[in-house]
Design an enzyme around this catalytic site. Structure first.
Site, PDB file in Angstrom:
ATOM      1  N   ASP A  77       0.805  -1.223   0.000  1.00 33.79           N
ATOM      2  CA  ASP A  77       0.000   0.000   0.000  1.00 33.79           C
ATOM      3  C   ASP A  77       0.841   1.278   0.000  1.00 33.79           C
ATOM      4  OD1 ASP A  77       0.789  -0.786   2.581  1.00 33.79           O
ATOM      5  OD2 ASP A  77      -0.811   0.371   3.536  1.00 33.79           O
ATOM      6  N   GLU A 135      -0.531  -2.054   5.104  1.00 34.30           N
ATOM      7  CA  GLU A 135       0.410  -2.020   6.241  1.00 34.30           C
ATOM      8  C   GLU A 135       0.334  -0.697   6.978  1.00 34.30           C
ATOM      9  OE1 GLU A 135       3.373  -1.408   8.889  1.00 34.30           O
ATOM     10  OE2 GLU A 135       3.421  -0.257   7.031  1.00 34.30           O
TER      11      GLU A 135
END
Ligand code: NI
Length: 387
Positions: A77, A135
């Site tokens: 991400d 994350e």
């Protein structure tokens, strides 16, 4: 540096992947294109990827024969930041940027998968490539675990590119390497009044001022000075006007610790101090404390294996990492199975290590670092699955 020849050969591929992901960053749990691209690449390598693992994650197993099963994890991400790097492959998605280097993590893991699938190694074991969403705060690792990504795994490994270390360094050590990252909100309620007539009021600005100072004594007076902890109050809100005594103040902050015991100590001391301050000042103080990521604690044996694998690539430049009190959801995996999370030096300018920190709008990395990570992985797999 001793970059593995198989990796050197696909340097262009790895860098191309990284730049493509960099150009099209996606936020936590929105990694749709990212996951599609990963799936496409894994399929073209002959793997059979599983999609929608942990919502938007992807995993794929590569079996060499009976033996240990090892997970290699990359997070995917990006962050809600408007990129200002000026790079030719800068983000095309407004307000979203790969400012932590997860684009590089994906590229390194794809590179590792490519080499492992395209060469015939005499290994015994299975490798699971784990591409994890979210994350950056949402704890995507927990969703991956719920969906079984650790099933049958013996160990798990993860990499972070690290701009606090120069290219050619690998940071690895057993024990705690990232901190717990909890959040809290505090609401102080008092009795307002005229700024010239404090009698009969409970001034929440006074209470807040005292509380901010008092909470810092947990770090300075309660925890062992040889064990790092942080309490930060990052936000304070309250009051109406210069001549009005404030009836309400709210505070928000974060706590960091490398051990569960310090984490719990901070939590319990906060409660005690808050109730004491409330009593002292006749105020009502409400604490809303929320657990974030636990501390990331590396296992000794896997850390030793990574160290030896890294020494083959960067020699004596493999050693203890530049540590931070940042949090990392890899911690959840290490709560379940042994493994090691380690750092690949990637500072674009080795003389100015803090010029391009993670999570800044001009973040960039030395892309040569993307050859170091997979080289360490290959050496590690050699050690674990070779004869
Ligand atoms: Ni990161």
């Amino acid at each position: 540096m001793n970059i593995r020849s198989e990796i050197k050969k696909i340097e262009d591929k790895i860098i191309k992947w990284r730049r493509d992901f960099h150009k099209y960053p996606e936020l936590s749990f929105q990694e749709i294109r990212t996951a599609d691209q990963i799936t496409k690449e894994l399929k073209s390598m002959g793997l059979e990827p599983k999609i929608n693992v942990g919502r938007t994650g992807v995993t794929a197993d590569l079996k060499f024969g009976d033996g240990p099963m090892i997970g290699l994890r990359a997070d995917m991400d990006a962050l809600p930041i408007q990129e200002t790097s000026g790079l030719e492959f800068a983000s095309k998605n407004n307000g979203v940027m790969h400012a932590c280097g997860h684009d590089g993590h994906i590229a390194m893991l794809l590179g590792t998968a490519y080499v492992l699938t395209q060469n015939k190694y005499p290994y015994q074991g299975t490798i699971r490539f784990i591409f994890q969403p979210a994350e950056e705060g949402e704890g995507g690792a927990r969703y991956m675990i719920e969906d079984g990504c650790l099933n049958d795994l013996d160990q798990i490994y993860g990499i972070h590119v690290w701009n606090y270390q120069a290219l050619g360094e690998v940071g690895v050590k057993a024990g705690p390497i990232m901190a717990s990252a909890d959040m809290f909100d505090i609401k102080i309620k008092g009795i307002g009044g005229h700024g010239a007539a404090p009698q009969g009021t409970v001034d929440t600005i006074i209470v807040a001022s005292y509380l901010v100072q008092a909470l810092q004594t947990i770090v300075s007076r309660n925890t062992n000075p040889l064990e790092s902890t942080v309490i930060t109050i990052g936000k304070i809100n309250g009051g109406h006007n210069f001549n009005i005594i404030a009836d309400q103040v709210s505070l928000s902050g974060t706590t960091r610790a490398y051990t569960e015991s310090n984490r719990n100590l901070i939590k319990s001391r906060m409660k005690e101090i808050i109730s004491g301050v409330a009593e002292t000042y006749n105020a009502e103080i409400i604490l809303d404390y929320r657990d974030g990521y636990p501390p990331t604690i590396n296992y000794p044996e896997p850390s030793q294996l990574v160290l030896e694998a890294a020494q083959k690539v960067v020699g004596e430049k493999a050693g203890p990492p530049y540590l931070s009190m940042g949090g990392e959801d890899f911690a959840y995996y290490l709560q379940k199975i042994p493994g090691c999370f380690f750092f690949i030096g990637s500072a674009p300018n080795k003389n100015k290590l803090f010029e391009t920190p993670h999570h800044c709008s001009h973040f960039n990395m030395d892309e040569q670092a993307l050859l170091v990570g997979p080289s360490v992985y290959l050496n590690l797999i050699d050690k674990i699955m070779g004869n």
